[in-house]
Enzyme design. Structure first.
Site: not given
Ligand SMILES: [Zn+2]
Ligand SMILES: [Zn+2]
Length: 282
Positions: A69, A36, A256, A176, A213, A106, A143, A226, A179, A66, A228
């Site tokens: 973000y 974050r 995930e 994924d 994923h 990403h 991804e 998005d 996704h 990963h 999951h």
């Molecule tokens: Zn996702």
């Molecule tokens: Zn993913």
């Protein structure tokens, strides 16, 4: 069969390996730092060694990171671009010290740019990071995204163009399932799944596919959501998971999905069951 889940490093990297052992999995994905914030973190050789030993001790055979973000390689804001490139370079360095073979990334958002222009810009920036980390063997896995907003990577042709632009042995892809479905690929039945992987092979090459994923989807086909869901509890059904478990045994896979009620255990055992199921004839 390398199968596992995203796990926490809270309390120290080795806790991720201990959690893997508790879950009975041999593949993990982690955030190598707080995802974050931009605040950087370096890993000492001692910390790296401790984690590698913990992985060996607890049976972790494949560990991914990963990337955070916040990284936004398509941005038109030069300051954020610089921060993003530095963050990715630091990620690759932490991975190297920790013995993580790949980081999942990403690709970024196009913003007001056209898709081809965004792909060129993102590709150029990733190339710069790869040049700056020359000699580091850690690979970047692009991804596929749910295609939300102006995100790059919802369409296989966009990922293919990015892979071509970067043109490096240190680039692979991560698919994924949630996704792909949210981005408009109907992988709910064998016909759709075959079509998806055929297109992936033609445009990118299956040899570039180095991670899955495995997530079911709360959002519908083409919803660009998005969100999951647990395996078998979303809108995908079990067919894509059965197909992937049976046809891509050599590709590591991580969940995930949310962790409440020790859900990873249930998802993992369901996936293992699907892997062993007799192949359907139709
Ligand atoms: Zn996702
Ligand atoms: Zn993913």
């Amino acid at each position: 069969m390398l199968l596992g889940a995203h796990v926490s490093i809270s309390g120290g990297y080795s806790n991720a390996a201990i959690e893997a052992h508790r879950l009975g999995i041999d593949a993990i994905q982690i955030f190598s730092k707080n995802q974050r914030t931009w605040a950087e973190k370096t890993v000492s050789p001692e910390e790296g060694l401790t984690f590698r030993k913990a992985c060996a001790q607890y049976g972790v055979k494949q560990a991914f990171s990963h990337s955070i973000y916040l990284i936004s390689l398509g941005t038109e804001n030069e300051e954020i671009a610089q921060k993003s490139m530095l963050s990715l370079a630091m990620e690759l360095e932490r991975c190297r010290v920790l013995g993580l073979s790949h980081t999942v990334l990403h690709p970024g958002a196009a913003g007001s740019l056209s898709m081809p222009a965004a792909i060129e810009r993102i590709g150029w920036r990733i190339k710069k990071v790869l040049e700056a980390t020359k000699g580091n063997p850690v690979k970047i896995l692009l991804e596929n995204t749910a295609g939300q907003g102006s995100s790059v990577g919802g369409k296989l042709e966009n990922i293919a163009a990015l892979v071509d632009t970067i043109s490096s042995k240190r680039i692979g892809i991560c698919i994924d399932t949630c996704h792909a479905f949210a981005a408009g690929y109907d992988i709910r039945d064998k016909k759709g799944i075959d079509k998806f992987f055929k297109e992936l092979d033609q445009r990118i090459g299956l040899e570039k596919l180095l991670c899955f994923h495995l997530n079911d989807s709360k959002g519908g086909l083409g919803s660009r959501l998005d969100r999951h869901a647990h395996i078998g509890e979303g809108l995908l059904g079990l067919a894509p998971f059965e197909y992937i478990m049976q046809n891509f045994q050599h590709v590591p896979k991580v969940l995930e999905t949310s962790k409440e009620n020790d859900a990873d255990k249930k998802n993992i055992s369901l996936l293992r069951e699907l892997a062993g199921k007799k192949r359907k004839t139709k």
